[in-house]
Design an enzyme around this catalytic site. Structure first.
Site, PDB file in Angstrom:
ATOM      1  N   ASN A   6       0.833  -1.220   0.000  1.00  0.00           N
ATOM      2  CA  ASN A   6       0.000   0.000   0.000  1.00  0.00           C
ATOM      3  C   ASN A   6       0.865   1.267   0.000  1.00  0.00           C
ATOM      4  OD1 ASN A   6      -2.597   1.566   2.061  1.00  0.00           O
ATOM      5  ND2 ASN A   6      -2.500   1.395  -0.144  1.00  0.00           N
ATOM      6  N   SER A  10      -1.230   0.336  -5.159  1.00  0.00           N
ATOM      7  CA  SER A  10      -2.634   0.619  -4.792  1.00  0.00           C
ATOM      8  C   SER A  10      -2.892   2.094  -4.464  1.00  0.00           C
ATOM      9  CB  SER A  10      -3.138  -0.309  -3.679  1.00  0.00           C
ATOM     10  OG  SER A  10      -2.407  -0.164  -2.494  1.00  0.00           O
TER      11      SER A  10
END
Ligand code: 4NP
Length: 149
Positions: A6, A10
């Site tokens: 992350n 993403s």
């Protein structure tokens, strides 16, 4: 939008989609991203990903890493994963078939059924980050055309 850390793929996927929704003045779609690992919880996106984003007119500097959790299946209608490994990690947390049906490989929106992956740019060179943005640009165009237009 879900990847491993992350901090690269993403948040960029979230940033590209958010950027397009803002340009469309769409306020009804909620975007978010998460990692299947807890390696980078609370961290800003990778500096190289942030710089590549800025070159494309997109700011992801406000985003912070968090780990995907089961309640995300309740919060979101669509869960796009960046690669097959993230797919397996998210599916393991699914509680029922409804949860499973929400999880999709993001590049299947561009190349249906091919199982293609957004490559992890973390250990590679600068060009990998622009390649990720190009892939996510195509994928989010398809998502918008499919679900929003
Ligand atoms: P991401 O890239 O999954 O696209 O955020 C990675 C970032 C960090 C690590 C792996 C992938 N890591 O192992 O720390």
């Amino acid at each position: 939008m879900v990847c491993l850390g992350n901090i690269c793929r993403s948040p960029m996927a979230e940033g590209v989609l958010r950027h397009k929704l803002n340009a469309m003045k769409n306020t009804s779609i909620q975007t978010d991203s998460a990692g299947t690992s807890d390696f980078h919880v609370g961290e800003a996106p990778d500096k190289r990903m942030r710089a590549a984003a800025v070159k494309n007119g997109i700011d992801i500097g406000d985003l912070r890493g968090r780990q995907f959790k089961k309640s995300d299946f309740d919060e979101f209608d669509l869960i796009y994963v960046m690669d097959q490994s993230n797919f397996q990690n998210v599916i393991k947390l699914a509680r029922n078939e409804n949860d499973v049906q929400k999880v999709k490989l993001i590049l299947d929106e561009v190349f249906p059924g091919e199982g293609r992956e957004v490559p992890d740019p973390y250990y590679g060179g600068e060009e990998g980050f622009q390649h990720v943005i190009n892939l996510l640009d195509d994928a989010t165009d398809q998502i918008i055309a499919k679900y929003i237009d």
